[in-house]
Design an enzyme around this catalytic site. Structure first.
Site, short mmCIF file in Angstrom:
data_model
loop_
_atom_site.label_atom_id
_atom_site.label_comp_id
_atom_site.label_asym_id
_atom_site.label_seq_id
_atom_site.Cartn_x
_atom_site.Cartn_y
_atom_site.Cartn_z
CD GLU A 1 -5.52 -8.80 -38.45
OE1 GLU A 1 -5.71 -7.90 -37.82
OE2 GLU A 1 -4.33 -9.34 -38.17
CG HIS B 1 -6.92 -12.45 -38.07
ND1 HIS B 1 -5.58 -13.00 -38.26
CD2 HIS B 1 -6.69 -11.59 -36.97
CE1 HIS B 1 -4.93 -12.50 -37.31
NE2 HIS B 1 -5.51 -11.67 -36.68
CD GLU C 1 -12.27 -3.05 -50.98
OE1 GLU C 1 -11.58 -2.00 -50.54
OE2 GLU C 1 -12.00 -3.95 -51.38
CB THR D 1 -8.82 -4.60 -55.45
OG1 THR D 1 -8.63 -5.07 -54.27
CG2 THR D 1 -8.42 -5.52 -56.90
CD GLU E 1 -10.24 -6.60 -51.07
OE1 GLU E 1 -10.77 -6.48 -52.05
OE2 GLU E 1 -9.33 -5.78 -50.58
CG ASP F 1 -6.92 -10.30 -33.75
OD1 ASP F 1 -6.54 -11.50 -33.45
OD2 ASP F 1 -6.51 -9.28 -34.53
#
Lengths: 705, 705
Positions: free
Chosen positions: B381, B333, B393, B258, B390, B410
């Protein structure tokens, strides 16, 4: 207090006492640089409405259209100076004004070697020569600055071949000829204006091997069938037999050499060999007098030349008192094909009157708007919206972040029957508010709104019968603002009674007959329609720049989305189902948008009853202002230059729904499930759903992520 | 008052009196829901710094890394619940928290048919089999949830061929082999980690006809040369001989099906056959123990499978008191390859401690930030920044319009020597302000800043010697925020003394040896480096969310632009001149940016001395916040998915200047003037000039268009 009544009074006073007294009558003295009021000041609005003067608009138009002012011509540059002088006037100027110049690629006929269309006999003898100029019927069609009729950006060349009549030059017109067994290879296609875009006629023709294209104006399309000299200008508003519509035949907009870049001298320019969007074959427009006479072999000699020219925009600014970083943009182009009294000077005449009235209030210290107002005079619009497009390319981010709305008044008066507004749904309410309070010109005591609804109306599920706004194509400088930047935009004009004429557009459009007298005698004697447009635009601008809460009603988008959804369900639902594509997510997204838009409206109503602090209002206004941006997706239609708005991009599919979906379905209709064409339908559907979900998300309370 | 001293005191108190008393000691009681102060409250900052507790971070890490939690595994979902529970806690939770789930394409080894690497003799007999699992040295490498080492997204296949050692698998490595006359067709390439990206090794190999790729971790790169079991974990921080680095071999980021759309169930998914970016040939990572033993014919059997899985982000929100529509985003993540104590749980352990301390102040009514703070725990991640991508987006416009900055932590502790920050120039000043006031862990009485400058520094033309920030690549979840959305971003960690190790990264990276004990014993015993990172991130977040004027210093971009310009002039100037390309417009644009940025800084300084009204400050803050957006151009690099930032897009050219210019020059270097390659150089130069001119325009006083 009803505006209509106040204005009736004001107008009476104007007639009796003259302008100086009106100023005294309407102006509410305030100390200089007084802080702007918290909200729209109705007294100021009343003052502005009263001071907008039809006579001054007429004088503006007389001066603006006195000489031809083709883009980048000396007279076009003179008008740049005129605008600067007006906007820097100590008594009625703006805070600042400047011209900014781009170097752009324009196209002109050769002066030494005029374009020629001849009918040639079997032995090569010239049987008939088309007119190279329009007939000099008012003394204004004969001057050295009247550019020869031509198709801007059409390539040079001298094709000769049999004449074939190809109707409007649409793809289906050429297919029909093929079906009839008519050989097109090497012919000259005679087409008439209308149906498809100018450039498309040559593109379609070239695909079938046509060697050259002529485009004429048909009296049936433009003159309600009338064509004899005693029935046409200067005896009526109709186009004389010799009249030829000029125009740009470039497929895109903006400077052809600098797509997505401002046409400043340092910018990279595409090699001419790689420019796309020009007509592929020589093309020439002609009048219907000549069209009627064409026979046999036709020879077309086109000697157009491309030239890099300097073209200026002029920008004038009134600085906002409270939120100077919020811009209400109001613009029109300046360049014309010839004298351009209607197109575009009728708009510029209004622009100048509006800037004079607001500038005078400003210089007196009576008023300063809450937000900034930017007046713009665009260059080289006739060649493809070039000045406005380059401006949006140069200041893309700044304009996108800060512009509340763009108001375009190009041709302000096509005719004097009714207002006509094109715009995105959020501007509907501010236009309605403004026009309900202004008296319509002409007999009777109707408001502009009440007159408008008689000519253009629709039944709204929410409001009942209301005037209907048209949607924005790419016919004037609003195009880069709505399609490329996602700024809520509108285009305002006075126009025809369609029961009285079926003219495709006012008959002298883009000809040398579009002169001051034409406007003064036939379109708007007395200039009261100009004044009505000035008042409408003025009221809209004041409301957008001074209202505490922005008068953009985002929930009015719900009706559009719902109608797009219904069209998709009714006209594509079965087809999509056959290909296992569900409209369910689209239904959900539209419902979500409706709910969030309605809830936001209620939060605003509640706040308006209290005394919200300016920061709270700013946050809500940002939601309203930026909603239109959420419909942009620069990756949605990569093949459509500049078009990024997923609701208003060009629709070629027949179903009146989201353009990406409509177009993709139209292309996929005859292919098998699982094909790339159906994958593209699904992709376009996802793009719309993502945009609507994203739009709804921006309308939610801002702390709910 | 110096932070270092206050904290010294605070820490002593903590040791003696325990947490409850510290809370009492630091907290300044205020009435619940008291209005936020006008500016950053130093007392609150002091309280937060004091309450960030190393012991609690350690306990967080123990729990987070107790079990393997590969993206979308049951344990990963358990951690979603843990985060929700913490963020909804009545005593220390946030205003709201929710998980949002995407359906994304991940890749896993087959459980029934493990991937196999065998050495095969001339007659087909198996001479040696590589380990299929890592050695169970601490009891944590043997469980059923320890995923077999594999190359995620590598295709299945069972190639067999001669083994060829191909160094790092870079294009030049394969070319070198060709030059030496070594036949590559049908071979298995043995490559080592490092040099180029994981996926690039297979892409390069396949171009030369290689049939399969092995990737091993070289002790020289990761273990400072040490490789025997008694020198490696659990006896040191070095990687055991059986350790294998897992990883994603996908070239892009986000869900592969996607691109540019959120991976919600309704979104269009690219047909698997059309997905690009996967390794073209079977690929498998191995340990150095096996790499050392490889000889002769090698057979590689890869049985990876692609699976659509649900993966969740968890979002927790503290609502801003004054400007809830301005978001300070802080994220990491959650998913790991195995236990992931270092990667990523050391970051999540810090995140949870920070949210606890801020949540507690919130629930007590002591404090509420001016702007909203959003905590994010991203899913998947490790497979390619999928959860964060995502999210961007799905909420593209909203995030782009409202996000002040994105802070990524992280791996919070690679080692305990020094702070290391990557970020865009505007975040430099806020990180400096924060770290000057926090005591460095370890002996001595240095601030984090003073310790940092000993390890990473540069000579700034403006400030003299300062710690140097690295630039942001695409190594963690900041990538979509900076490259796709243009949001000022930073990544914060504690890291190595490079004089003590040359390890490419901490040795157990992406292996089953990355466990709690590994962190607890070797990387950060006592968790003081974790606490230092928590305090740094905490101070940065408070400064960004509470300061009246945003602490983003846009003029710090001037140094970067100047250095890019100088590199272009020095290293490309002569070449460009040969091809008649002038850097003049770039010089002008950089100068304009410098002048406008500096003038804006002065206007802010002047305002700060007075008592500006909140709307004035909001307008200036919008200029600061949105500057980074002006460097985005989604049409600049159409072939580079997501990368739109004209300053930080990937640079493959050797000259350290604007990436588009550097890359285009590098490609054009050996072609003739007038070629398309040189046109592209000019186009890229114009894109940069337009972006810089546009950026400067947004920094000008807002009423000057």
């Amino acid at each position: 207090m009803q505006w209509t009544k106040v204005l009736g009074l004001g107008l009476g006073a104007a007639a009796l006492l003259g302008l100086g007294i009106i100023l005294g009558h309407f102006a509410i003295p305030k100390k200089a640089n007084s802080p702007a009021p918290q909200d729209l000041d109705l007294a100021i609005l009343e003052t502005v409405m009263g001071q907008l003067d039809a006579h001054r608009i007429r004088e503006n138009l007389r001066e603006l259209s006195r000489e031809p002012h083709l883009a980048s011509s000396p007279r076009d540059e003179d008008l740049v100076q005129l605008l600067l002088q007006r906007w820097k006037d100590p008594g009625s100027g703006l805070d600042s004004a400047e011209a900014s110049t781009y170097e752009v690629l324009l196209s002109f006929p050769s002066q030494e070697q005029p374009n020629v269309v001849d009918v040639v006999g079997p032995t090569g003898d010239i049987i008939h020569s088309c007119h190279r100029t329009e007939e000099n019927v008012t003394g204004e069609q004969g001057g050295p600055d009247v550019v020869q009729p031509y198709a801007a950006y059409a390539p040079s060349g001298t094709p000769q071949g049999l004449l074939v009549y190809a109707n409007q030059g649409a793809e289906e017109d050429f297919k029909e000829l093929q079906t009839q067994g008519i050989k097109l290879e090497g012919t000259i296609a005679l087409t008439r204006y209308g149906g498809v875009g100018r450039g498309a006629k040559a593109v379609n023709a070239a695909k079938h091997g046509v060697a050259g294209v002529l485009v004429y104006t048909d009296p049936a399309d433009i003159n309600d069938g009338l064509s004899s000299p005693n029935e046409t200008f200067p005896n009526s508003w109709y186009l004389p037999p010799s009249g030829v519509e000029r125009g740009s035949y470039y497929e895109y907009f903006g400077d052809p050499l600098t797509p997505y870049l401002p046409a400043v001298p340092s910018s990279f320019r595409v090699d001419l060999a790689n420019v796309s969007g020009f007509p592929p074959i020589p093309t020439q427009p002609i009048g219907f007098q000549d069209a009627r006479d064409l026979l046999c072999q036709v020879s077309v000699s086109v000697y157009n030349r491309l030239e890099l020219r300097n073209s200026s925009n002029v920008l004038g600014i009134i600085r906002g008192a409270v939120e100077p970083d919020r811009y209400v943009l109001y613009g029109n182009h300046r360049d014309s094909w010839v004298h351009g009294a209607v197109d575009p000077s009728s708009g510029t005449a209004v622009l100048l009157e509006l800037s004079r009235v607001l500038g005078t209030l400003l210089k007196k210290g009576t008023w300063r708007p809450r937000r900034s107002i930017v007046f713009a005079s665009w260059g080289a619009e006739e060649f493809g919206l070039i000045g406005s497009t380059e401006f949006t390319e140069e200041f893309f981010n700044k304009l996108q972040e800060r512009t509340v709305a763009y108001i375009n008044v190009d041709i302000s008066v096509f005719a004097n029957a009714t207002l006509r507004v094109q715009g995105t749904p959020p501007v509907q309410s501010v236009v309605f508010s403004a026009t309900k309070e202004i008296r319509s010109p002409g007999p009777g005591d109707l408001s502009i709104y009440d007159n408008w609804i008689r000519y253009f109306n629709r039944s709204s599920p929410v409001y009942g019968l209301v005037p209907s706004l048209g949607s924005l194509g790419a016919g004037s400088d609003y195009a880069p603002f709505i399609h490329f930047l996602g700024i809520s935009s509108m285009d305002i004009a006075y126009t025809y009674d369609r029961s009285k004429t079926s003219a495709r557009i006012y008959p002298t459009y883009h000809t040398a007959f579009d002169t001051f007298d034409y406007m003064d005698k036939f379109l708007d004697p007395g200039f009261s329609s100009h004044q009505a447009v000035a008042r409408t635009a003025g009221s809209v601008i004041l409301r957008l720049s001074d209202s505490f809460f922005l008068p953009l009603k985002v929930s009015d988008y719900s009706e559009t989305l719902r109608s797009f959804l219904q069209a998709a369900e009714q006209d594509l639902g079965a087809l999509l189902e056959q290909h296992s594509i569900s409209l369910g997510p689209l239904v959900t997204a539209v419902e979500k948008f409706e709910a969030e838009a309605s809830a936001l409206g209620q939060r605003i109503s509640t706040l308006q009853k209290g005394s919200p602090d300016p920061l709270q209002v700013r946050m809500l206004n940002d939601q309203l202002m930026l909603l239109e941006r959420t419909f942009l997706n620069p990756r949605a239609f990569p093949e459509e230059r500049y078009y990024s708005h997923v609701l208003w991009a060009p629709r070629t599919g027949s179903v009146a729904t989201f353009p990406g979906l409509s177009n993709a379905c139209s292309r996929a209709r005859d292919t098998a499930s699982g094909s790339e064409a159906w994958a593209e339908v699904q992709r376009q559907l996802s793009i719309v759903v993502t945009a609507l979900e994203g739009a709804a998300a921006t309308l939610r309370p801002v702390a709910d992520l």
